[in-house]
Design a protein around this motif. Structure first.
Motif, short mmCIF file in Angstrom:
data_model
loop_
_atom_site.label_atom_id
_atom_site.label_comp_id
_atom_site.label_asym_id
_atom_site.label_seq_id
_atom_site.Cartn_x
_atom_site.Cartn_y
_atom_site.Cartn_z
N GLY A 216 0.83 -1.20 0.00
CA GLY A 216 0.00 0.00 0.00
C GLY A 216 0.86 1.25 0.00
O GLY A 216 1.96 1.26 0.58
N GLU A 217 0.36 2.30 -0.64
CA GLU A 217 1.15 3.53 -0.74
C GLU A 217 1.48 4.11 0.63
O GLU A 217 2.56 4.64 0.86
CB GLU A 217 0.41 4.57 -1.58
CG GLU A 217 1.23 5.82 -1.86
CD GLU A 217 0.52 6.80 -2.76
OE1 GLU A 217 0.68 8.01 -2.55
OE2 GLU A 217 -0.20 6.35 -3.68
N GLY A 218 0.55 3.98 1.57
CA GLY A 218 0.78 4.50 2.91
C GLY A 218 1.93 3.79 3.60
O GLY A 218 2.78 4.43 4.24
N GLN A 219 1.96 2.46 3.47
CA GLN A 219 3.04 1.70 4.09
C GLN A 219 4.39 2.06 3.48
O GLN A 219 5.38 2.25 4.20
CB GLN A 219 2.78 0.20 3.91
CG GLN A 219 1.65 -0.37 4.75
CD GLN A 219 1.49 -1.86 4.50
OE1 GLN A 219 1.28 -2.30 3.38
NE2 GLN A 219 1.58 -2.63 5.57
N LEU A 220 4.43 2.14 2.16
CA LEU A 220 5.69 2.45 1.49
C LEU A 220 6.14 3.87 1.80
O LEU A 220 7.33 4.13 1.99
CB LEU A 220 5.54 2.26 -0.03
CG LEU A 220 6.85 2.28 -0.83
CD1 LEU A 220 7.81 1.22 -0.33
CD2 LEU A 220 6.57 2.08 -2.31
N THR A 221 5.19 4.79 1.88
CA THR A 221 5.52 6.18 2.22
C THR A 221 6.14 6.25 3.61
O THR A 221 7.15 6.93 3.83
CB THR A 221 4.27 7.06 2.16
OG1 THR A 221 3.77 7.07 0.82
CG2 THR A 221 4.58 8.49 2.59
N LEU A 222 5.53 5.53 4.57
CA LEU A 222 6.07 5.51 5.93
C LEU A 222 7.47 4.93 5.95
O LEU A 222 8.38 5.47 6.60
CB LEU A 222 5.15 4.71 6.84
CG LEU A 222 5.61 4.55 8.30
CD1 LEU A 222 5.80 5.90 8.96
CD2 LEU A 222 4.63 3.68 9.08
N ALA A 223 7.68 3.81 5.24
CA ALA A 223 9.00 3.18 5.20
C ALA A 223 10.03 4.14 4.60
O ALA A 223 11.17 4.25 5.10
CB ALA A 223 8.94 1.89 4.39
N CYS A 224 9.66 4.83 3.53
CA CYS A 224 10.59 5.77 2.88
C CYS A 224 10.92 6.94 3.81
O CYS A 224 12.08 7.38 3.88
CB CYS A 224 10.00 6.28 1.57
SG CYS A 224 9.97 5.06 0.25
N LEU A 225 9.93 7.44 4.52
CA LEU A 225 10.18 8.55 5.44
C LEU A 225 11.07 8.11 6.59
O LEU A 225 11.90 8.90 7.08
CB LEU A 225 8.85 9.09 5.97
CG LEU A 225 8.01 9.87 4.95
CD1 LEU A 225 6.67 10.27 5.55
CD2 LEU A 225 8.75 11.11 4.45
N LEU A 226 10.93 6.87 7.04
CA LEU A 226 11.82 6.37 8.09
C LEU A 226 13.25 6.24 7.58
O LEU A 226 14.20 6.57 8.30
CB LEU A 226 11.30 5.01 8.59
CG LEU A 226 10.04 5.07 9.46
CD1 LEU A 226 9.48 3.67 9.70
CD2 LEU A 226 10.33 5.75 10.80
N LEU A 227 13.41 5.78 6.34
CA LEU A 227 14.74 5.76 5.73
C LEU A 227 15.31 7.18 5.67
O LEU A 227 16.50 7.41 5.94
CB LEU A 227 14.70 5.18 4.32
CG LEU A 227 14.53 3.68 4.14
CD1 LEU A 227 14.64 3.33 2.67
CD2 LEU A 227 15.56 2.88 4.93
N PHE A 228 14.46 8.11 5.30
CA PHE A 228 14.89 9.50 5.18
C PHE A 228 15.36 10.07 6.51
O PHE A 228 16.21 10.96 6.55
CB PHE A 228 13.74 10.33 4.61
CG PHE A 228 14.06 11.79 4.41
CD1 PHE A 228 15.20 12.18 3.71
CD2 PHE A 228 13.22 12.76 4.93
CE1 PHE A 228 15.49 13.53 3.53
CE2 PHE A 228 13.50 14.11 4.75
CZ PHE A 228 14.64 14.49 4.05
N CYS A 229 14.82 9.55 7.62
CA CYS A 229 15.29 9.99 8.94
C CYS A 229 16.79 9.79 9.08
O CYS A 229 17.51 10.64 9.63
CB CYS A 229 14.56 9.23 10.05
SG CYS A 229 12.84 9.69 10.27
#
Length: 653
Positions: A216-229
Motif C-alpha cells: 500500500g502507498e501509505g506503508q511504502l511512504t512511511l518506510a521511505c520517510l523512516l529511511l529518510f530519517c
C-alpha cells in the motif's frame, strides 16, 4: 578488467591496510612521522582503481555487477548477506571519495606535522575512508548499516580528536547523539522494508519484490520517510543539522573530509540508491524536497553574519545538501533519473569546491596561528597568493559564478524544480514555491561566500598576534592539493555535463534508476539548456557577489546592509536554534534524568530499609541464642512455670 568485483573489494581494502600500518607506526619513533604515507598511497591507488572500475562499467557488457551472496549471519526469517554491487552510481561515488581523500591526505601531511597524535589521526582517517567506500558498495541494507555506523564512529573520533579540549569533546558527543536520532528511524525503516520486501535485506532482491508485489502507498511512504530519517541525521538536514557546525572543532582536514566526500554525502547517496522505492511514494518525495528547501534557506540565512570562517563554510555545506535533497525530492513528479542525476551532479561538483574551500581555510588558519575569526585578519591576498587564488576559485564555484562547476550543477537542480512545478503532479505548486526558495538561497549563497572572501583577503593587511604579526604562504605539501582541487572546481562541471551530458547519461545506466523510472511511469527528459534559468542564476550570483563587494571589500565583518542590523543579529545568533533546542529538549531531558535519579535513590533506600528489617529483628533475638544447653533447659523450665502459673490463675479465678 575481468573481475570488477575483485577490483571493487580492493578499493576499501587499501585504506583498511593503511589504518593498520598507521597504527603500527604509532609505536615506532622513527616511523610515526611518516604515518600519513600509507593513507596517501592507499587513497591514490584506490582512486586509480576506482577510475579503472568506472571504465569497466562504462565499457562493460553488463550495466552492473553484483557479487555472489555470502551469508554473514542468519536468524529466523532474517538472513544477512555480504554482497556488493558495482554500477554507475557506486563507481562515481568511489572515484569522487578516493580522489578527494587523496588530496586531503596529502594536505594533512603538512597541516598535522608535529602533532603528538599524528599516527592516531591518520589511522582513524583511513578507517573513515574505508567505511565510506564500504557503504557505497554495500548491496545489503544491514551491511550498509554496519558501514554507516563505522562512518559515524570515525566522525566521532575525528571531531573529538582534540579530546582534551572541552568544546571538541562536546561537539563529538553532540554529533554522535544527534545522528543516532536519525539512525533510529533508519533502522525502523529497514525492518519495515524487510517485511514488505519478502523478508529480503539484499537491495536488488528487495527492490524486485516490491516492484512485483507493491504494498500500500501509505506503508511504502512511511518506510521511505523512516529511511529518510537516517539521511536527515547523517546529512545534517533540518531539524538535525545542529551537529555539523559544531563539528568544526576537529582539525580542518577532518572538516574537509566530512563535508566534501564522506559522511554528509551518505544520506544523499542512500536516497539515490533507494530511488525505486521513493518513486512509488510521491508524498515522501515532496517531504524530502521541503525538508531540503527549509534546510537550504535556514542554513544560508545563518551563514550571512557568522565570523568564524570554518563555520561559514559549515553552514554552506548544510545549505548545499538541502539543494541536493530538493533535487532528489522532485523524482515524485518528473523522471527519477533526471532528478537523481541533478542531485548527484551537485554532490560531485560540491565535493571539489567545498574540499578546496575548507583546505584553503585550513591554510589560512595554519598561517594565522590557528586563528579563524575573520574579524582578526584581512588583506591576505598578497601575503598568501596561492591560497587566495584557490579560495577565490572555490568561492566562485560555490556562488554559482557563470561557467564554473557550481554554476552548472546548481542550474541542474533549479531545472529539476522547474520541470516538477510544470508537471501534472498534485504537488506542482509546492515545487514552484521550492524553486523560489532555491533562487533566494542561491543569492544568499553568493553573498555570504564572497563576504567571507573579501573579509579574509581584501582590505588592509592585518595579522593576529598568534601568527607573530607576520604571515606566510603554506608549504607546497598544502598548496599543491589546493591547486589540483581548484582546477576541478573550475572545470569539472562544464566538462562532464552541460555540453557532453556524460555524467547524467552514464548515471542513467544504473539499473536501480531505470527501475525507478519504470516505477514512476515517467517519460525521459530530453537534454536541453534552459537559457532563462541560466540568465536567472547568473543574475542571482552576480547580485550576491556585487552586494558583498560593496559592503566588505574594505573589511567590517559586523557591517550589515542598511536597516538590516536586527536581521544580521539574528543570523549571528543562529536564530537561537541551539538555545531553543536546549530549552525545549535538553533541559526537560536533564530534569527527567534528575527526577529519575531521585526516584531511583528513593527506591534504593526503600529496598535497603526492607532488607534491614529482618536483619534488625535477627539482631534483637540473637542474644537468646547462646549455644548453652543448660540455658535452653532453664528457659524451658521458666517458660513452663509461667504457663502453668497462668493456667492455675485462670482456674482459681
Amino acid at each position: 578488467m575481468s573481475d570488477p568485483i575483485g577490483l571493487a573489494l580492493a578499493i576499501p581494502a587499501l585504506p583498511l591496510a593503511a589504518a593498520l600500518l598507521a597504527w603500527l607506526a604509532a609505536g615506532n619513533k622513527a616511523l610515526k612521522n611518516y604515518a600519513h604515507l600509507p593513507l596517501v598511497a592507499a587513497c591514490a591507488t584506490a582512486a586509480v582503481l576506482a577510475f579503472l572500475l568506472l571504465n569497466t562499467v562504462l565499457d562493460g557488457s553488463a550495466p552492473n555487477y553484483v557479487s555472489k551472496p555470502v551469508t554473514w549471519f542468519a536468524a529466523g526469517h532474517l538472513k544477512v548477506n555480504f554482497t556488493i554491487t558495482v554500477d554507475a552510481l557506486s563507481t562515481v561515488m568511489l572515484g569522487m571519495i578516493t580522489f578527494i581523500a587523496t588530496m586531503i591526505a596529502v594536505f594533512s601531511g603538512g597541516y598535522m606535522k608535529g602533532d603528538k597524535g599524528f599516527p592516531r589521526f591518520f589511522a582513524v582517517m583511513s578507517l573513515f575512508v574505508f567505511s565510506m567506500c564500504g557503504l557505497v558498495l554495500a548491496n545489503n541494507f544491514l551491511l550498509l548499516v554496519a558501514f554507516w555506523e563505522g562512518v559515524g564512529l570515525c566522525s566521532y573520533l575525528l571531531v573529538g580528536y582534540y579530546y582534551e579540549k572541552p568544546s571538541a569533546a562536546d561537539a563529538a558527543r553532540k554529533a554522535f547523539l544527534v545522528t543516532r536520532l536519525g539512525d533510529t528511524g533508519f533502522l525502523l525503516g529497514i525492518f519495515m522494508l524487510w517485511k514488505l520486501g519478502g523478508w529480503n535485506t539484499d537491495l536488488t532482491a528487495l527492490f524486485e519484490h516490491i516492484a512485483q508485489h507493491p504494498p500500500g502507498e501509505g506503508q511504502l511512504t512511511l518506510a521511505c520517510l523512516l529511511l529518510f530519517c537516517g539521511a536527515v541525521g547523517k546529512s545534517a538536514q533540518f531539524p538535525l543539522y545542529v551537529w555539523l557546525p559544531d563539528a568544526m572543532e576537529g582539525p580542518t582536514p577532518v572538516s574537509a573530509l566530512i563535508h566534501a566526500a564522506t559522511m554528509v554525502t551518505a544520506g544523499v547517496y542512500l536516497l539515490a540508491r533507494c530511488a525505486p522505492l521513493f518513486a512509488k511514494a510521491p508524498a515522501a518525495q515532496i517531504t524530502v524536497a521541503w525538508i531540503g528547501g527549509i534546510t537550504a534557506l535556514l542554513a544560508a540565512f545563518i551563514a550571512l553574519a557568522q565570523t568564524d570562517l570554518k563555520r561559514i563554510l559549515a553552514y554552506s555545506t548544510v545549505s548545499q545538501l538541502g539543494f541536493m535533497f530538493m533535487a532528489l525530492g522532485t523524482s515524485g513528479a518528473i523522471d527519477p533519473t533526471f532528478a537523481v542525476a541533478a542531485a548527484m551532479f551537485h554532490l560531485f561538483t560540491h565535493a571539489f569546491f567545498k574540499a578546496l574551500l575548507f583546505l584553503a581555510a585550513g591554510s589560512v588558519m595554519h598561517a594565522m596561528g590557528n586563528v579563524i575569526d575573520v574579524r582578526r585578519f584581512s588583506g591576505l591576498r598578497k601575503v598568501m597568493p596561492v591560497t587566495h587564488l584557490t579560495f577565490l576559485c572555490g568561492a566562485a564555484a560555490l556562488a554559482g559564478f557563470p561557467l564554473l562547476s557550481g554554476f552548472w550543477s546548481k542550474d541542474l537542480v533549479l531545472e529539476s524544480l522547474t520541470e516538477a512545478s510544470e508537471s501534472p503532479s498534485k504537488y506542482s505548486a509546492g515545487y514552484f514555491a521550492l524553486f523560489l526558495v532555491a533562487c533566494t538561497t542561491a543569492f544568499l549563497t553568493a553573498f555570504y561566500t564572497f563576504r567571507a572572501y573579501f573579509l579574509t583577503f581584501w582590505g588592509p593587511e592585518k595579522v593576529p598576534e598568534e601568527a607573530g604579526h607576520h604571515a606566510h604562504e603554506s608549504p607546497s605539501s598544502m598548496t599543491m592539493p589546493l591547486l589540483v582541487l581548484a582546477v576541478g572546481a573550475v572545470f569539472v562541471g562544464g566538462t562532464l555535463e552541460p555540453f557532453t551530458h556524460w555524467f547524467s547519461d552514464f548515471l542513467s545506466s544504473t539499473p536501480s534508476l531505470d527501475a525507478a523510472r519504470k516505477a514512476a511511469e515517467a517519460a525521459p527528459l530530453a537534454h536541453h539548456l534552459n537559457w532563462t534559468l541560466v540568465g536567472v542564476s547568473t543574475a542571482l550570483a552576480l547580485a550576491g557577489i556585487g552586494a558583498a563587494f560593496a559592503l566588505y571589500r574594505n573589511g567590517g565583518a559586523e557591517k550589515a546592509p542598511l536597516g538590516l542590523d536586527p536581521v544580521f543579529a539574528l543570523s549571528r545568533d543562529k536564530l537561537y536554534v541551539d538555545e531553543l533546542y536546549h530549552a525545549v529538549l535538553v533541559k526537560p531531558a536533564e530534569v527527567l534524568a534528575f527526577l529519575a535519579r531521585v526516584f531511583d535513590g528513593f527506591l534504593d533506600a526503600l529496598s535497603r530499609l526492607v532488607a534491614a528489617v529482618p536483619r534488625f529483628l535477627g539482631a534483637w533475638v540473637r542474644p537468646i541464642q547462646t549455644g548453652l544447653v543448660q540455658f535452653y533447659a532453664l528457659s524451658m523450665a521458666l517458660g513452663l512455670a509461667v504457663f502453668l502459673s497462668f493456667v492455675v490463675f485462670r482456674i482459681t479465678r
